[in-house]
Scaffold this active site. Structure first.
Site, short mmCIF file in Angstrom:
data_model
loop_
_atom_site.label_atom_id
_atom_site.label_comp_id
_atom_site.label_asym_id
_atom_site.label_seq_id
_atom_site.Cartn_x
_atom_site.Cartn_y
_atom_site.Cartn_z
N THR A 96 0.31 -0.37 0.00
CA THR A 96 0.00 0.00 0.00
C THR A 96 0.97 1.15 0.00
OG1 THR A 96 -1.93 -1.02 0.85
CG2 THR A 96 -0.07 -0.55 1.88
N THR A 153 3.01 -1.80 4.16
CA THR A 153 1.66 -1.25 4.34
C THR A 153 1.16 -1.35 5.76
OG1 THR A 153 -0.60 -1.35 3.43
CG2 THR A 153 0.51 -3.44 3.84
N ASN A 185 -2.30 -1.32 5.51
CA ASN A 185 -3.56 -1.63 4.85
C ASN A 185 -4.34 -0.37 4.51
OD1 ASN A 185 -5.24 -3.59 3.63
ND2 ASN A 185 -6.65 -3.53 5.34
N ASP A 227 -7.91 -7.95 5.46
CA ASP A 227 -7.47 -8.62 4.24
C ASP A 227 -7.85 -10.10 4.21
OD1 ASP A 227 -6.53 -6.61 2.71
OD2 ASP A 227 -4.40 -6.98 3.02
N SER A 247 -2.58 -10.86 0.35
CA SER A 247 -2.18 -9.48 0.07
C SER A 247 -2.10 -9.26 -1.43
CB SER A 247 -0.81 -9.19 0.70
OG SER A 247 -0.29 -7.96 0.23
N SER A 248 -2.25 -8.00 -1.84
CA SER A 248 -2.08 -7.65 -3.25
C SER A 248 -0.69 -7.11 -3.54
CB SER A 248 -3.12 -6.59 -3.65
OG SER A 248 -4.43 -7.11 -3.58
N GLY A 262 -4.03 -1.19 -2.81
CA GLY A 262 -5.00 -2.28 -2.70
C GLY A 262 -4.92 -3.17 -3.93
#
Length: 582
Positions: free
Chosen positions: A393, A411, A413, A435, A464-465, A487
């Site tokens: 993020t 991150t 988030n 998440d 996670s992305s 995100g």
């Protein structure tokens, strides 16, 4: 497909886009060229000039790329509290040019031992609020003490520094300590995010004490001073990660958890360990793309999407054309569907990794794309990736002229994480529990839908992305390191930068600054950046069945390319970053 120059030629890629097809700088007072830097010995690209400057300072002091990356990471934790912090976690790729090996480090947050599957869901399946004293705050998986996963950033940064750094940890942390103690001016993006989250942030006294003045969130130009955070960083500089997980800082975090009826205990902190994983990779357009494995969904989704696109008309279609956008969107749709159905923590979930990365599987998905019509996301059949299981993020980058590099995404988030500062530490704690798929089929704060594979469980790592990525040429030379926050848009921003560079032959600044699209399967909508597509193209896409919405900006790519005439660093015009060369 446009040719890309090999190492030893003039540049990594040469094609440029018209200004009208590039995202405008967020700060109109900055020229586009200020988001690009060149250097010969090393390059640092981060989302804030103070973090980039810290990396350069450490390099000038004799540090290596890991020293610089760790210094920049701690500074970015101070100056971008809306995005990251030592109360969060992340992923890192470290490439050692001497032995040609890439190390993969997972210091993602993990669920406390007391976490349970339905802890955020009411009897009718509704999202539960968080109660803090007499105050009720919506959505306990995002706001408040229950949303906090066990932080991993400090363990990850200190452990990687111990393994690969050159300078003393105390030296590496000095820039962050000074900035936290002396303060820095609040910049427009930070002020905007503070205003957006003010209602939640104001509910927690320790948070309000830092980020508010006269009962109002700090505004642009105000000085943000974080004395408690400076003291915490000093303890880490002296005692290492032991302070955070066993010492005075740990005690203060546990006290905050008890105060807010959170789940993290002293045992949770003491048990935390960074995990070293094996990278995943595919060959694409003559290059090897190396990415983060699960529990990152980013790496595998980027690579799967590239595989789908590899023999599609997308690369040869004109940039911004109806065909180019359609094929990109359809490839994204299918990869994100697999993400939702199959991915989770590999310690808890069997993931058909080889199947998902199989070219045969990508071909089967590509064959289902109708070149003239959008696919209804709900009509996609369940994934059959397991049938292809045969063998086969914020982000920052530091790279030197030898090809040593760190690419790391970190991150807390959502903006300002849980909103909770652990009193006495200055640490803003994450809300990574969101998440998880708190209820299979229910979207999280980013609209992502998950399955049982990503359900909440004790000591489990949420999906996670984050997508730190490295690109190597056919000779095994590192050519590009990149990643992004945002995100699920992390995945598509990283993907499109790689695609623009390798398939369209765009130079790195244009590959980063080009307008982007995003599709994540559900909700079934195609996001386009405002002003990015011609009106006629939008109408044609709608007639094909795409539901289109505009988005103000997707991602914040930080990238460094290594080419024959030196290093090129690029920070995205969508944010406040600035690369610096040495």
């Amino acid at each position: 497909m446009l040719a890309v120059a090999a190492l030893g030629e003039v540049s990594f890629a040469t094609t440029s886009l018209p200004e009208s097809q590039l995202y405008p700088p967020m700060d109109p007072s900055r020229s586009r060229s200020s988001y690009t830097a060149r250097g010969h010995r090393a390059m640092v690209a981060t989302a804030h000039p103070l973090a980039s400057a810290a990396g350069i300072e450490i390099l000038r002091a004799g540090g290596n790329v890991v020293d610089a990356a760790v210094a920049a990471s701690f500074v970015i934790s101070v100056v971008r509290p809306q995005s990251t912090g030592i109360g969060g976690g992340g992923f890192m790729l470290y490439h050692d040019a001497t032995n040609k090996k890439t190390k993969v480090y997972d210091f993602r947050e993990r669920a406390p031992a007391a976490a349970t599957r339905d802890m955020f869901v009411g009897p009718q399946g509704q999202s539960m609020p968080f109660r803090y004293g007499k105050v009720e705050i919506p959505d306990a998986s995002v706001n408040g003490h229950l949303a906090v996963g066990v932080p991993g950033l400090v363990d990850g940064l200190v452990a990687t520094h111990a393994s690969h750094g050159r300078l003393p940890l105390k030296t590496v942390l000095q820039p962050a300590i000074k900035i936290a103690a002396n303060g820095f001016p609040v910049y427009p993006m930070l002020a905007q995010r503070l205003a957006e989250r003010a209602t939640v942030l104001s509910k927690f006294p320790a948070t309000k004490k830092i980020f508010f003045k006269h009962d109002q969130p700090l505004t642009t130009g105000s000085l943000l001073i974080q004395k408690d955070l400076a003291k915490t960083l000093e303890r880490i500089a002296t005692h290492g990660s032991k302070d955070f997980y066993y010492g005075d800082t740990a005690k203060l975090i546990v006290a905050e958890m008890k105060r807010g009826h959170g789940l993290i205990t002293g045992a949770d902190l003491a048990d935390y360990r960074m995990i070293e994983r094996r990278p995943i990779e595919v060959n694409y357009a003559g290059y090897k793309i190396v990415a983060m494995p699960p529990p990152s969904s980013g790496g595998i989704t980027v690579l799967e999407t590239l595989n789908i696109l590899s023999e599609s008309p997308a690369a040869n279609a004109a940039y911004g054309s109806t065909a180019a956008v359609h094929w990109l969107a359809e490839a994204m749709r299918r990869a994100f569907a697999d993400r939702a159905q199959l991915l989770g923590d590999p310690a808890f979930t069997k993931i058909p990794l080889k199947g998902l990365l199989s070219l045969d599987y990508a071909k089967s998905l590509r064959s289902g794309i109708d070149p003239k019509h959008a696919t209804n996301s709900r009509s996609l059949p369940p994934s059959v990736a397991d049938k292809f299981e045969h063998p086969s993020t914020t982000h920052l980058v530091v790279m030197d002229s030898d090809g040593n590099a760190v690419s790391t995404t970190q991150t807390v988030n959502y903006y300002f994480g849980s909103g909770v500062v652990a009193a006495g530490t200055g640490i803003l704690l994450n809300d990574e529990m969101d998440d998880f798929a708190k209820h299979p089929g229910t979207p999280n704060v980013f609209g992502l839908v998950g399955s049982d594979a990503n359900a909440v469980a004790a000591k489990k790592t949420p999906l996670s992305s984050m997508s730190p990525t490295l690109v190597f040429d056919g000779k095994g030379e590192l050519r590009l390191a990149l990643g992004s926050p945002g995100g699920p848009r992390i995945i598509t921003a990283t993907l499109q930068t790689i695609f623009n560079s390798l398939s369209r032959g765009l130079n790195l600044p244009d590959a980063v600054h080009a307008y982007r699209i995003h599709h994540q399967w559900l909700p079934d909508q195609l996001e386009v950046e405002k002003g990015g597509l011609d009106t006629k193209v939008i109408q044609e896409l709608k007639s094909m069945g795409h539901s289109i919405i505009e988005h103000p900006g997707m991602g914040d790519v930080e990238a460094v390319a290594r080419q024959a005439d030196g290093l090129v660093g690029v920070s995205d015009t969508r944010s406040d970053g600035q690369p610096m060369g040495f």
